[in-house]
Scaffold this motif. Structure first.
Motif, PDB file in Angstrom:
ATOM      1  N   LYS A  22      15.375  44.899  20.569  1.00 34.00           N
ATOM      2  CA  LYS A  22      13.906  44.877  20.506  1.00 34.00           C
ATOM      3  C   LYS A  22      13.367  46.207  19.970  1.00 34.00           C
ATOM      4  N   SER A  23      13.874  47.308  20.475  1.00 32.01           N
ATOM      5  CA  SER A  23      13.353  48.620  20.045  1.00 32.01           C
ATOM      6  C   SER A  23      13.567  48.825  18.550  1.00 32.01           C
ATOM      7  N   ILE A  24      14.751  48.448  18.059  1.00 28.44           N
ATOM      8  CA  ILE A  24      15.068  48.680  16.641  1.00 28.44           C
ATOM      9  C   ILE A  24      14.276  47.699  15.769  1.00 28.44           C
ATOM     10  N   HIS A  26      11.258  46.425  16.348  1.00 27.05           N
ATOM     11  CA  HIS A  26       9.884  46.951  16.223  1.00 27.05           C
ATOM     12  C   HIS A  26       9.820  48.050  15.159  1.00 27.05           C
ATOM     13  N   ARG A  27      10.775  48.980  15.281  1.00 26.72           N
ATOM     14  CA  ARG A  27      10.739  50.149  14.390  1.00 26.72           C
ATOM     15  C   ARG A  27      10.962  49.740  12.939  1.00 26.72           C
ATOM     16  N   ALA A  28      11.816  48.744  12.709  1.00 29.29           N
ATOM     17  CA  ALA A  28      12.077  48.325  11.324  1.00 29.29           C
ATOM     18  C   ALA A  28      10.801  47.764  10.688  1.00 29.29           C
ATOM     19  N   GLY A  94       4.357  47.245  25.136  1.00 28.07           N
ATOM     20  CA  GLY A  94       4.107  48.680  25.255  1.00 28.07           C
ATOM     21  C   GLY A  94       4.607  49.431  24.025  1.00 28.07           C
ATOM     22  N   THR A  95       5.744  48.986  23.478  1.00 23.80           N
ATOM     23  CA  THR A  95       6.304  49.684  22.316  1.00 23.80           C
ATOM     24  C   THR A  95       5.366  49.557  21.127  1.00 23.80           C
ATOM     25  N   THR A  96       4.836  48.331  20.890  1.00 33.24           N
ATOM     26  CA  THR A  96       3.882  48.174  19.782  1.00 33.24           C
ATOM     27  C   THR A  96       2.710  49.124  19.993  1.00 33.24           C
ATOM     28  N   ALA A 166      10.625  61.451  30.163  1.00 37.60           N
ATOM     29  CA  ALA A 166      11.576  61.137  29.080  1.00 37.60           C
ATOM     30  C   ALA A 166      11.219  59.733  28.607  1.00 37.60           C
ATOM     31  N   SER A 167      10.425  59.647  27.568  1.00 33.28           N
ATOM     32  CA  SER A 167       9.956  58.349  27.084  1.00 33.28           C
ATOM     33  C   SER A 167      10.055  58.297  25.567  1.00 33.28           C
ATOM     34  N   ALA A 168      10.828  57.328  25.078  1.00 36.31           N
ATOM     35  CA  ALA A 168      10.975  57.183  23.623  1.00 36.31           C
ATOM     36  C   ALA A 168       9.673  56.717  22.998  1.00 36.31           C
ATOM     37  N   GLN A 169       8.853  56.013  23.772  1.00 42.59           N
ATOM     38  CA  GLN A 169       7.575  55.548  23.222  1.00 42.59           C
ATOM     39  C   GLN A 169       6.652  56.737  22.977  1.00 42.59           C
ATOM     40  N   VAL A 170       6.610  57.650  23.936  1.00 43.22           N
ATOM     41  CA  VAL A 170       5.763  58.844  23.784  1.00 43.22           C
ATOM     42  C   VAL A 170       6.298  59.704  22.634  1.00 43.22           C
ATOM     43  N   ILE A 319      16.897  52.418  31.696  1.00 43.86           N
ATOM     44  CA  ILE A 319      15.681  52.142  32.479  1.00 43.86           C
ATOM     45  C   ILE A 319      15.353  50.646  32.532  1.00 43.86           C
ATOM     46  N   ASP A 320      15.547  49.929  31.415  1.00 41.60           N
ATOM     47  CA  ASP A 320      15.181  48.510  31.403  1.00 41.60           C
ATOM     48  C   ASP A 320      16.226  47.636  32.111  1.00 41.60           C
ATOM     49  N   GLU A 321      17.400  48.223  32.386  1.00 41.28           N
ATOM     50  CA  GLU A 321      18.478  47.450  33.018  1.00 41.28           C
ATOM     51  C   GLU A 321      18.445  47.566  34.546  1.00 41.28           C
ATOM     52  N   VAL A 346       5.653  51.684  35.991  1.00 43.52           N
ATOM     53  CA  VAL A 346       4.691  51.470  34.904  1.00 43.52           C
ATOM     54  C   VAL A 346       5.287  50.616  33.777  1.00 43.52           C
ATOM     55  N   LYS A 347       6.222  49.761  34.138  1.00 47.48           N
ATOM     56  CA  LYS A 347       6.759  48.809  33.157  1.00 47.48           C
ATOM     57  C   LYS A 347       5.891  47.538  33.192  1.00 47.48           C
ATOM     58  N   GLU A 348       6.399  46.427  32.657  1.00 45.38           N
ATOM     59  CA  GLU A 348       5.584  45.209  32.564  1.00 45.38           C
ATOM     60  C   GLU A 348       5.053  44.788  33.931  1.00 45.38           C
TER      61      GLU A 348
HETATM   62  C1  S3P Z   1      11.195  51.556  24.466  1.00 45.49           C
HETATM   63  C2  S3P Z   1      11.255  52.610  25.329  1.00 45.49           C
HETATM   64  C3  S3P Z   1      11.282  52.454  26.794  1.00 45.49           C
HETATM   65  C4  S3P Z   1      11.648  51.047  27.205  1.00 45.49           C
HETATM   66  C5  S3P Z   1      10.912  50.014  26.412  1.00 45.49           C
HETATM   67  C6  S3P Z   1      11.213  50.159  24.931  1.00 45.49           C
HETATM   68  C7  S3P Z   1      11.143  51.829  23.014  1.00 45.49           C
HETATM   69  O1  S3P Z   1       9.992  52.756  27.301  1.00 45.49           O
HETATM   70  O2  S3P Z   1      11.401  50.857  28.583  1.00 45.49           O
HETATM   71  O3  S3P Z   1      11.285  48.711  26.823  1.00 45.49           O
HETATM   72  O4  S3P Z   1      11.384  50.906  22.211  1.00 45.49           O
HETATM   73  O5  S3P Z   1      10.874  52.974  22.637  1.00 45.49           O
HETATM   74  P1  S3P Z   1       9.542  54.273  27.620  1.00 45.49           P
HETATM   75  O6  S3P Z   1       9.595  55.009  26.353  1.00 45.49           O
HETATM   76  O7  S3P Z   1       8.134  54.170  28.120  1.00 45.49           O
HETATM   77  O8  S3P Z   1      10.490  54.758  28.660  1.00 45.49           O
END
Ligand code: S3P
Length: 438
Positions: A22-24, A26-28, A94-96, A166-170, A319-321, A346-348
């Motif tokens: 899912k993360s990859i 979105h980014r693509a 949240g990623t979008t 530590a958040s990849a979204q941020v 974190i998602d697991e 603060v997840k879904e």
């Molecule tokens: C994601 C980062 C994670 C993860 C989410 C997808 C991403 O969130 O929980 O499902 O694609 O960057 P956080 O960055 O808020 O930890």
């Protein structure tokens, strides 16, 4: 409301090919939209969250076509997006929301982002603060720090930002805005979160670098960019989706599953470390690497698990697991302690609460804590009490629905999963794939 009824099973056997990450995915779509040329995406995750990302970019004038299981993103370059005529709907994603905010901060037009009830109650201050420091004007329209967000661009300046989480979204939101900046942008996070943005932006030609410091904190930096250039993206299977089948293979008696095409990027593979530490019989086969993303097939056999402590820098890598790890912990000998995982709130859904509610209904001794949970395992191989079937409300959280479906396979009696349709968010074929193994 959709309800799925799950019955206990034994001996899961067969092969599962895991849908795209899912993360990859979105980014693509996002990076393809803001690069020059056509990005061809193979094994894209056709789930509701990634469809939200496609919809948003189509509303900004990007042509995205679908042919023979491939997606083609006809990018228009860093400055080619057009002002949308309507609100950008981000659904449950949240990623979008967070990544697109970084891109929108650098445009010459204003926009509004809004999602479903869950999305509109998740914290957005974590991206508003740094993006506004960079010169954007992002406001929470209800004044509660959540979406709907109104984004009015400004002149973007590079900053050095220290993120409290530590958040990849941020991290990704800041790096994406940094592409439009007037000088270098750096983000430091307490420990390394998933690095798909860094890997993919580099392959698209961005000048991006990352460092891990001796104390475990990590900094990613990007220089302003004049253009990105499209690259083909082959999306590995999502380890977060694979985790349900790995856990089912470990916990359902008499099982042997081959789980194919799983992304094992080290910043995502904490779940595999946990499995190994719990004593799981898992073997990685056919390891390979494409676009900097490692993948492998995973052979799983039913195992006696033992309780462990999961904490610190490992948490962002799994974190998602955590919901499915909690189900595994309920089957392990001894106690499992999960800490440093306040982000679960603060997840879904608030996953400390939803996991606790579900496992308690199934008879597990679980104590929620401020930053995690403590689970007393009841190991079936040591005459532990089996879980008992229960009615589980997923509260429309896809990961809760799938984790408790796996729990239902090892319960006594039947389990009902309420609002089971939410699996569409990340794994639309989840129930069909599971049914084929039974
Ligand atoms: C994601 C980062 C994670 C993860 C989410 C997808 C991403 O969130 O929980 O499902 O694609 O960057 P956080 O960055 O808020 O930890």
């Amino acid at each position: 409301m959709n309800v799925k009824t799950i019955y206990p099973v034994s001996g899961l056997k067969g092969e599962v090919t895991i849908p795209g990450d899912k993360s990859i995915s979105h980014r693509a779509i996002m990076f393809g939209s803001i690069s020059l040329g056509t990005t061809e995406i193979t094994h894209f995750l056709n789930g509701a969250d990634c469809r939200s990302t496609i919809d948003c970019f189509r509303k900004m004038g990007i042509q995205i076509t679908e042919e023979k299981q491939k997606i083609f993103v006809h990018g228009k370059g860093l400055y080619g997006l057009e002002a949308p005529n309507e609100i950008l709907h981000v659904g449950n994603s949240g990623t979008t929301t967070r990544l697109i905010s970084g891109i929108l901060a650098g445009q010459s037009f204003s926009s509004i982002l809004s999602g479903d009830d869950s999305l509109n109650s998740r914290p957005m201050g974590r991206i508003m603060t740094p993006l506004n420091q960079m010169g954007a004007h992002i406001t929470s329209m209800e004044g509660n720090g959540c979406a709907p967000l109104s984004i009015t661009p400004g002149r973007i300046h590079g900053i050095s930002y220290t993120s409290p989480v530590a958040s990849a979204q941020v991290k990704s939101a800041i790096l994406l805005a940094g592409l439009y900046g007037d000088n270098k942008t750096s983000v430091t996070e307490p420990s390394l979160s998933r690095n798909h943005t860094e890997l993919m932006l580099k392959s698209y030609g961005a000048d991006i670098s990352s460092t891990i410091h001796p104390d475990g904190s990590a900094t990613a930096s990007v220089k302003p960019c004049s253009q990105l250039y499209a690259q083909p993206v082959c999306v590995p299977g999502d380890i977060s989706s694979a985790a349900y089948f790995i856990a089912a293979g470990l916990c359902v008696p008499g099982s042997e599953l081959l789980i194919k095409n799983v992304g094992i990027n080290p910043t995502r593979a904490g779940f595999l470390e946990v499995c190994q530490a719990m004593g799981a019989d898992i073997t990685l086969l056919n390891e390979s690497c494409e676009g900097g993303e490692k993948k492998a097939d995973i052979l799983v056999r039913t195992s006696c698990l033992k309780g462990i402590t999961i904490e610190g820098a490992l948490i962002p890598t799994l974190i998602d697991e955590i919901p499915i790890i909690a189900i595994m912990a309920s089957q392990a000998a001894g106690t499992t302690i999960i800490k440093d995982a306040g982000e679960l709130k603060v997840k879904e859904t608030n996953r400390i609460n939803t996991v606790t509610e579900g496992l308690r209904a199934m008879g597990t001794d679980i104590t929620p804590t401020e930053d995690g949970m403590i689970i007393q395992g009841s190991c079936p191989q040591s005459n532990g009490r089996p879980l008992k079937g229960a009615c589980i409300n997923s509260y429309l959280d896809h990961r809760i629905a799938m984790a408790f479906t796996v729990a239902g396979l090892i319960c006594e009696g039947e389990t009902k999963i309420l609002n089971s349709q939410c699996v569409e968010v990340s794994y639309p074929s989840f129930f069909q794939t599971l049914a084929a193994l039974i």
